[in-house]
Design an enzyme around this catalytic site. Structure first.
Site, PDB file in Angstrom:
ATOM      1  NE  ARG A  96      -0.739   0.806  15.875  1.00  0.00           N
ATOM      2  CZ  ARG A  96      -0.567   0.930  17.552  1.00  0.00           C
ATOM      3  NH1 ARG A  96      -1.127  -0.210  18.196  1.00  0.00           N
ATOM      4  NH2 ARG A  96       0.434   1.861  17.823  1.00  0.00           N
ATOM      5  CG  ASP A 103     -14.761 -12.366  -7.416  1.00  0.00           C
ATOM      6  OD1 ASP A 103     -14.972 -12.522  -8.652  1.00  0.00           O
ATOM      7  OD2 ASP A 103     -14.138 -11.416  -7.130  1.00  0.00           O
ATOM      8  CG  HIS A 112      23.520  23.384   3.381  1.00  0.00           C
ATOM      9  ND1 HIS A 112      23.318  22.702   2.406  1.00  0.00           N
ATOM     10  CD2 HIS A 112      23.640  24.744   3.042  1.00  0.00           C
ATOM     11  CE1 HIS A 112      23.481  23.434   1.326  1.00  0.00           C
ATOM     12  NE2 HIS A 112      23.328  24.721   1.520  1.00  0.00           N
ATOM     13  CD  GLN A 129     -11.621  -9.639 -19.455  1.00  0.00           C
ATOM     14  OE1 GLN A 129     -11.476  -9.993 -18.436  1.00  0.00           O
ATOM     15  NE2 GLN A 129     -11.671 -10.303 -20.512  1.00  0.00           N
ATOM     16  CB  SER A 163      10.746   7.298  26.555  1.00  0.00           C
ATOM     17  OG  SER A 163      11.759   6.148  26.858  1.00  0.00           O
ATOM     18  CB  SER A 213      -6.722  -9.875  -9.760  1.00  0.00           C
ATOM     19  OG  SER A 213      -7.581 -10.185  -8.618  1.00  0.00           O
TER      20      SER A 213
END
Length: 482
Positions: free
Chosen positions: A12, A85, A157, A239, A287, A332
């Site tokens: 979307r 992977d 305000h 790492q 609506s 991860s």
């Protein structure tokens, strides 16, 4: 109908361009580019064993031949077996390139492809965000200039306050976006690759590969960075690259979300006042129950997505704060979700922002009408000063204006009638002023201060130079899916 969950961000909200940047195809093709860059670097630095090159040009050419032709089926099948992977894709690449299979990923860890790719993808995503942000700024600057002279009530305000102009109000939205652009450009300038640092960031594996030649090893990261289009790598790491990088990037996206949310709030309030409306298409339904309604759904969606991004920015902050020593793997799963979704959501926000600004409808007569209902109260100081010039007593006139203002306010609030303050003052001989004389003072442009000039100066001196510099990126139109 699909039988599994699909993210609304892809269905979307987010554009095809941003979805492509975070696609698996983009990720795995980048992995292969990085493996080629590593092999080329090791070859160019003369990696050898017993005087014989470890990597040959033929092997590198073989890798390049299959750079974009990924055998996903092989990698997927292998991952089910080994549950890893990166090694699954090393295996699949090797199946296509049997002559080079032994030198793929040589000396590297999974983070070599994983982290470097994350930086590359975030950088490309930030470039797209920057392009869209510039286009929003461009359209908003046009709107500001078009309405720089149109007086309107300002609000503090959410109570009527000293007037401004419609264009000047737009510069407040613009200024927020210009701050976001500055932050975004700074982060783009700071992007660095991880490079190839090894399992704990010490490059020990490369020290062994190159027989302890520190000077040669020092060249590796710079050469990889150049091949991948970056100026440099982070000088030190564990790492992984520091997870503060993700946090810094998402903080910039959060800033954009904050600015867009503020804009959407103002538009929704203005639409309630019937002064300015977001675009409403001919066949759009406002609506399901109230057919007459024109709900500000685009601005509401901006606010909704912005809320998500602002909260999502906490994810990499918490991840960065809770890492252990040289690395843990509790980053991860979070990274795979939080970083892409922040970019996809901001992408959707900017498309909506551009669409709204491009189609804003200004009802100047409503603006004028509300202005004139309130301005007599605000103009009392001006009226009093004019009356003093005509011989009136300042202290006496101040008290009379106070009394007339309270009475006129009661008429408006308690009786629901029009503001009759002008008539009350015109009928009071102490002021010595006719109704026409008072209404001349009430001319709207007399109350906006330097709003028109401030708008023009800001656009001309601050915004336009940035737009001119980036003119090649302008001209986007936003497509809203639903």
């Amino acid at each position: 109908m699909k039988q599994k969950y699909v993210s609304p961000l892809s269905e979307r909200y987010a554009s095809k361009e941003m979805q492509h940047i975070f696609s698996p195809d983009m990720k795995f093709k980048t992995w292969r580019k990085l493996w080629i860059a590593l092999a080329e670097t090791e070859y160019e630095l003369g990696l050898s064993e017993n005087g014989k090159p470890v990597i040959t040009l033929e092997q590198i050419e073989e890798l390049k031949a299959f750079q974009n032709d990924i055998n996903y089926d092989v990698a997927k099948k292998r991952e089910k077996l080994v549950r890893h992977d990166v090694m699954s894709h090393v295996y699949a690449y090797g199946k296509q390139c049997p002559g080079a299979a032994g030198i793929i990923h040589l000396g590297a860890t999974s983070c070599y492809v994983g982290d470097n790719t994350d930086v590359i993808i975030m950088t490309e995503a930030m470039k797209l965000v920057r392009k869209k942000l510039l286009n929003v700024i461009n359209e908003l600057s046009k709107f500001a200039m078009k309405y720089k002279d149109l007086p309107t009530l300002a609000f503090t305000h959410f109570q009527p306050a000293q007037p401004t102009t419609v264009g000047k109000r737009a510069t407040l939205w613009l200024e927020d976006l210009m701050l976001d652009l500055s932050d975004l450009e700074y982060m783009l300038s700071q992007q660095k690759l991880l490079g190839s640092k090894g399992t704990t960031g010490t490059q020990a594996s490369f020290l062994e590969l190159f027989n302890g030649d520190h000077e040669t090893i020092r060249k590796i990261d710079g050469m990889i960075a150049e091949k991948m289009g970056f100026k440099e790598c982070y000088p030190v790491s564990g790492q992984t690259y520091s997870r503060k990088v993700d946090s810094r990037v998402l903080n910039v996206l959060s800033g954009i979300a904050q600015s867009a949310h503020k804009f959407s709030n103002d538009i929704r309030l203005l639409q309630h006042l019937k002064e300015i409306e977001e675009p409403f298409e001919k066949n759009q339904i406002g609506s399901s129950a109230m057919a007459y309604k024109r709900n500000p759904m685009r601005s509401e969606r901006i606010a909704s997505l912005a809320n998500y991004v602002m909260v999502d920015a906490l994810n990499p902050a918490i991840t960065a704060a809770t890492q252990w020593f040289e690395r843990t793997l509790d980053d991860s799963a979070n990274k795979r979700i939080s970083v892409p979704e922040a970019f996809l959501a901001v992408d959707g926000i900017l498309d909506l922002y551009l669409n709204v600004v491009d189609g804003l409808v200004v009802y100047d007569k409503v603006i004028y009408q509300r202005f004139m209902k309130e301005i007599p109260f605000m103009a009392t100081e001006n009226i009093m000063m004019d009356a003093v010039k005509r011989g009136g007593n300042r202290q006496e006139l101040h008290e009379k204006i106070r009394e007339h203002s309270m009475a006129a306010g009661a008429v408006v609030k308690q009786e629901g009638k029009e503001n009759d303050l002008v008539d009350r003052i015109a009928n009071d001989p102490a002021f010595g002023m006719t109704k026409d004389m008072i209404e001349d003072i009430l001319e709207p442009k007399n109350f906006v201060g330097r709003a028109p000039q401030q708008t023009e100066e800001f656009i001309t001196e601050v915004v336009n130079p940035v737009l001119v510099k980036n003119s090649n990126l302008l001209g986007l139109t936003a497509e809203i899916n639903v």
